[in-house]
Design a protein around this motif. Structure first.
Motif, PDB file in Angstrom:
ATOM      1  N   VAL A 267       0.840  -1.213   0.000  1.00  0.00           N
ATOM      2  CA  VAL A 267       0.000   0.000   0.000  1.00  0.00           C
ATOM      3  C   VAL A 267       0.868   1.253   0.000  1.00  0.00           C
ATOM      4  O   VAL A 267       0.614   2.214  -0.752  1.00  0.00           O
TER       5      VAL A 267
ATOM      6  N   GLY B 184       1.141   4.027  -2.928  1.00  0.00           N
ATOM      7  CA  GLY B 184       0.881   5.424  -2.579  1.00  0.00           C
ATOM      8  C   GLY B 184       2.037   6.330  -2.960  1.00  0.00           C
ATOM      9  O   GLY B 184       1.838   7.450  -3.468  1.00  0.00           O
TER      10      GLY B 184
ATOM     11  N   SER C 134      -3.025  10.974  -1.633  1.00  0.00           N
ATOM     12  CA  SER C 134      -1.956   9.972  -1.783  1.00  0.00           C
ATOM     13  C   SER C 134      -0.950  10.070  -0.640  1.00  0.00           C
ATOM     14  O   SER C 134      -0.507   9.051  -0.089  1.00  0.00           O
TER      15      SER C 134
ATOM     16  N   ILE D 128      -2.434   8.556   2.500  1.00  0.00           N
ATOM     17  CA  ILE D 128      -2.371   7.086   2.487  1.00  0.00           C
ATOM     18  C   ILE D 128      -0.980   6.609   2.893  1.00  0.00           C
ATOM     19  O   ILE D 128      -0.829   5.684   3.698  1.00  0.00           O
TER      20      ILE D 128
ATOM     21  N   SER E   6      -0.369   7.446   6.621  1.00  0.00           N
ATOM     22  CA  SER E   6      -1.202   6.556   7.435  1.00  0.00           C
ATOM     23  C   SER E   6      -0.615   5.156   7.460  1.00  0.00           C
ATOM     24  O   SER E   6      -0.668   4.457   8.495  1.00  0.00           O
TER      25      SER E   6
ATOM     26  N   PRO F  67      -6.838   8.073   6.125  1.00  0.00           N
ATOM     27  CA  PRO F  67      -7.011   8.650   4.781  1.00  0.00           C
ATOM     28  C   PRO F  67      -8.449   9.075   4.505  1.00  0.00           C
ATOM     29  O   PRO F  67      -8.680  10.015   3.732  1.00  0.00           O
TER      30      PRO F  67
END
Length: 430
Positions: free
Chosen positions: A208, A212, A242, A245, A248, A286
């Protein structure tokens, strides 16, 4: 008692004046005599030249004529050949006090001097004169600017960060290059997904974060080129979401490390928690940024604007953020996530090496925060395309810092130190 004689005289004068206005005759010498609207005979003068000879004799010679009733170009007639100039003068004397004001200048009368005496003053910024001896300057249209001589208007140059200039091409190349490197790292992690190093770093979260980061790098391309309506809508939203994300994911990684370490202790609170906390953090953080952006786009969305006020000779094509409150809110929320992630990672940096990602995350978030703290004063002091350059540079620098600090050490172990990619090494056992 009224004097009737005075009244009779006034009436007689008015009557005579009415008749005089219609009188017009020619003298034996061929001159036309008539009266104008105010009862005056238009003046006619002979222009005489005083000619002095070496024997001190002189004479007046008629060299021209002035007729006030004629048109402006025909009032004076001169016989230049009949004029005898004084030998002490090498050039014809000027008939005016001041020279004509050239185009780009305006006349200002001189107090206490004749009307033919004036000063020539350059037109003010943004104004021109396209004729000589102009009394006033005129402003150029809003989309035009005076030329160097201020006697004509030129189209203003439209300024924006273009793909055709070196800076735009360089930033675009850097964006694509870093994005390609990020996807390469993702492929490496995917290919070696069953190795201990990749497993120990939470594979799904790593994927992820890498995706991102790739989007973060590519989002800088939206800032380059002429700003259109849909581009202005995408710029800050794609960049903000983005990055949220990615940050996070960093925060979730750190929390996961802490929970895993806590769960190894007997009667620890970490045992009562599972992966649902990590998933909740990864989903909720996000989502709040997405909500901020949706409200922003729904109430006061960004739009393209031609800024003609920042630079007098340039039109700046830019995106107006619509609402500075939402723009600052988006950046502020991203900064809050980064700060929380940095603090949590800093607190977990002393955990045993078998589970420790805290050191890498701490350093990467330190780089991230340093870039954006430096970005704020640079952004506020920049304008035009320099403002876009500053933001694109901040996006690329902070994303590259996260990629390098968090993933390059692991790629080095995977590709060049397979002896370290073992369970024993990851767990800190010989």
């Amino acid at each position: 008692m009224v004097d009737l004689g005075v009244i009779w005289d006034c009436d007689t004068d008015l009557s005579v004046y009415r008749y005089l206005k219609s009188i017009s005759f020619e003298t034996p010498s061929g001159e036309d005599i008539f009266f104008n609207d105010v009862g005056e005979v238009p003046a006619t003068f002979d222009i005489m030249n005083l000619q002095i000879f070496p024997n001190n004799q002189y004479r007046l010679v008629k060299v021209g004529r002035y007729e006030s009733w004629a048109t402006t170009t025909q009032q004076i007639s001169l016989d230049i050949g009949a004029i005898n100039w004084n030998q002490e003068f090498t050039e014809v004397p000027h008939s005016v006090c001041s020279e004509s004001c050239q185009r780009g200048n305006r006349k200002i009368s001189m107090e206490g001097r004749p009307q033919c005496c004036f000063q020539c003053v350059p037109c003010s910024m943004g104004e021109i004169t396209n004729e000589t001896d102009a009394a006033v300057c005129i402003k150029c249209p809003e989309d035009m600017w005076p030329n160097e001589k201020q006697d004509g208007c030129l189209k203003k140059m439209v300024q924006f960060l273009s793909y055709e200039e070196l800076m735009g091409v360089s930033l675009a190349a850097a964006s694509i290059s870093f994005s390609s490197i990020t996807l390469l790292v993702l492929c490496i992690f995917r290919k070696f997904s069953d190795t201990p190093v990749v497993k120990a770093n939470n594979r799904s979260l790593s994927y992820v974060i890498l995706v991102g980061l790739a989007v973060c790098f590519l989002s800088s391309l939206v800032f380059i080129g002429y700003p259109l309506g849909f581009i202005c809508l995408l710029r800050q939203v794609v960049f903000g979401v983005s990055f949220s994300i990615v940050v996070s994911g960093m925060l979730t990684k750190t929390i996961t490390v802490i929970l895993i370490f806590q769960s190894t202790k007997p009667n620890s609170i970490g045992k009562r928690f599972d992966s649902r906390i990590s998933k909740g953090v990864m989903f909720t953080c996000p989502l709040l940024q997405v909500i901020i952006c949706i409200v922003w786009l729904g109430t006061s969305p960004p739009y393209p604007e031609l800024n003609m006020k920042s630079k007098p000779d340039t039109i700046i094509a830019e995106c107006n953020e619509g609402s500075n409150l939402f723009f600052c809110g988006m950046l502020g929320y991203m900064g809050l996530l980064a700060t929380v992630s940095f603090i949590v990672a800093f607190m977990s940096r002393r955990l045993p090496d078998s589970f420790n990602e805290g050191q890498y995350i701490t350093f990467s978030m330190f780089v991230f925060l340093s870039v954006w703290i430096c970005f704020i004063p640079a952004y506020l002091s920049a304008e035009g395309k320099n403002l876009v350059v500053v933001e694109v540079f901040a996006i690329l620098a902070s994303s590259a810092g996260l990629l390098g600090c968090l993933f390059f050490p692991k790629c080095y172990i995977i590709m060049y130190r397979p002896d370290m990619n073992t369970k024993q090494y990851v767990r800190g056992r010989p």
